[in-house]
Design an enzyme around this catalytic site. Sequence first.
Site, PDB file in Angstrom:
ATOM      1  N   THR A  75      11.462   6.794   7.456  1.00  0.00           N
ATOM      2  CA  THR A  75      10.490   6.509   8.110  1.00  0.00           C
ATOM      3  C   THR A  75       9.791   6.481   9.601  1.00  0.00           C
ATOM      4  O   THR A  75      10.920   6.293  10.128  1.00  0.00           O
ATOM      5  CB  THR A  75       9.922   4.940   7.295  1.00  0.00           C
ATOM      6  OG1 THR A  75      10.010   4.842   6.310  1.00  0.00           O
ATOM      7  CG2 THR A  75       8.737   4.508   7.790  1.00  0.00           C
ATOM      8  N   ARG A  86       5.148   5.430  -6.948  1.00  0.00           N
ATOM      9  CA  ARG A  86       5.297   4.486  -6.303  1.00  0.00           C
ATOM     10  C   ARG A  86       4.955   3.921  -4.997  1.00  0.00           C
ATOM     11  O   ARG A  86       4.964   6.161  -4.308  1.00  0.00           O
ATOM     12  CB  ARG A  86       6.778   4.439  -6.239  1.00  0.00           C
ATOM     13  CG  ARG A  86       8.225   4.158  -6.245  1.00  0.00           C
ATOM     14  CD  ARG A  86       8.017   3.835  -3.846  1.00  0.00           C
ATOM     15  NE  ARG A  86       9.415   3.121  -3.848  1.00  0.00           N
ATOM     16  CZ  ARG A  86       9.639   3.221  -2.555  1.00  0.00           C
ATOM     17  NH1 ARG A  86       9.121   3.967  -1.783  1.00  0.00           N
ATOM     18  NH2 ARG A  86      10.813   2.272  -2.097  1.00  0.00           N
ATOM     19  N   VAL A  87       4.863   3.056  -5.043  1.00  0.00           N
ATOM     20  CA  VAL A  87       4.632   2.825  -3.486  1.00  0.00           C
ATOM     21  C   VAL A  87       5.372   1.959  -3.110  1.00  0.00           C
ATOM     22  O   VAL A  87       5.545   1.010  -2.854  1.00  0.00           O
ATOM     23  CB  VAL A  87       3.137   2.138  -3.164  1.00  0.00           C
ATOM     24  CG1 VAL A  87       2.581   1.731  -1.815  1.00  0.00           C
ATOM     25  CG2 VAL A  87       2.212   3.274  -3.512  1.00  0.00           C
ATOM     26  N   GLY A  88       5.913   2.164  -1.570  1.00  0.00           N
ATOM     27  CA  GLY A  88       6.975   1.318  -0.813  1.00  0.00           C
ATOM     28  C   GLY A  88       5.904   0.415   0.341  1.00  0.00           C
ATOM     29  O   GLY A  88       5.118  -0.078   0.183  1.00  0.00           O
ATOM     30  N   THR A 145      11.644  -0.866   7.893  1.00  0.00           N
ATOM     31  CA  THR A 145      12.282   0.818   7.649  1.00  0.00           C
ATOM     32  C   THR A 145      13.635   0.527   6.807  1.00  0.00           C
ATOM     33  O   THR A 145      13.668  -1.078   6.238  1.00  0.00           O
ATOM     34  CB  THR A 145      12.581   2.271   8.732  1.00  0.00           C
ATOM     35  OG1 THR A 145      12.782   2.757   7.111  1.00  0.00           O
ATOM     36  CG2 THR A 145      13.828   0.975   9.361  1.00  0.00           C
ATOM     37  N   GLY A 146      13.622   1.086   5.178  1.00  0.00           N
ATOM     38  CA  GLY A 146      14.591   1.199   4.441  1.00  0.00           C
ATOM     39  C   GLY A 146      13.533   0.448   3.145  1.00  0.00           C
ATOM     40  O   GLY A 146      12.551   1.218   3.151  1.00  0.00           O
ATOM     41  N   GLY A 180      11.440  -0.462   0.224  1.00  0.00           N
ATOM     42  CA  GLY A 180      10.627  -1.069   0.508  1.00  0.00           C
ATOM     43  C   GLY A 180      10.352  -2.575  -0.512  1.00  0.00           C
ATOM     44  O   GLY A 180       9.826  -3.059  -0.072  1.00  0.00           O
TER      45      GLY A 180
END
Length: 343
Positions: free
Chosen positions: A204, A232-234, A255-256, A258
């Site tokens: 990201t 899927r959404v982060g 970041t990472g 989500g």
Amino acid sequence: MHSRRNFLRLSSISLPVLLSTDQFSIKKNKKPIVVATWDSGVSVANKAWEVLQEENGSALDAVHAGAISIENEISCCVGLGGNPDRDGIVTLDACIMDHQFNCGGVAGLERIKNPISVARKVMEETPHVLLVGAGAQQFALEQGFKLESGKLSASANDAYKEWLKDSKYTPVMNIEQTQLRINTKGSGPSAPGIFKDGSFNHDTMGLIALDSKGRLAGACTTSGMGFKMRGRVGDSPIIGSGLYVDNEVGAVVATGQGEEVIRTSGAHLITEFMRQGKSPAKACKLAIERIVKINPTKSRDFQVAYIAINKRGNFGSCCIHPGFSYAVQNEEGSQLHTAPTFF
Ligand code: SD4
């Protein structure tokens, strides 16, 4: 350019200074600054910095230009070159926010090269904050964006074929990175996962900036977790989770993993800690501790990292595991810092 050793020295020297000078007062002298995630943030921050150097260069235009620059790198994990979901389709998430709480985002956007620009259009051309999936794509086309082929980049195609051999659904990111990466600039499970063929497991680009007029802005763009469940959404397109900007206080990007950032409204939480007078570094640390506290065991296997700047141009970061680096560009030049870690 500083050498890497100098970068590290800079990082370790500057932290106590930041902590000791952090008061909740806004000095008249604004410091232009850009901070961006990962090693790849160095060139992105440079790009954003160029915009800040222009007459009337705004923080918003700066973060937008920085995000576009990495989305255009087809060999990169951010943008259409990124890894697909488990059905083999690249879906992009992005958001952007300015100094006046204007914000826009897209989630699950397919076949559009610059999701960050579509997010900006959502912000500027609609009364909404977030468009998703087919609706986001329809809006992008109406706004004149071109529909790309949908073909995977060579590296993503190879990585997907490799993944299909097991088709193991592992929504927890970074575990597979630890096993598969062969070339990392950091160490530990958080380092960007670069596969043998040069492709990335996930990544990201988040960047935040303060311009000389004291305006803050931020942008976040991602292809999300590699081989994720379809739909899927982060955190990256979610205002308050992956990104938040409050011009009275500061700006934060994540970041990472989500899901953990969303669960704790990470970027907004850190902004509120800064409002209480915490330095960016301390505010990030408290938010990381919150995640570890609610995931005492699972947090050993996933990474989350935050970067933050305050209204005065002070910056800070914290992550769960070693290996997260972030780029800073200000009048002192370009620096790469290693974030303090929980474990
Ligand atoms: C997500 N936060 O989709 C993103 C992934 C990420 O480096 O940051 N990767 O959960």
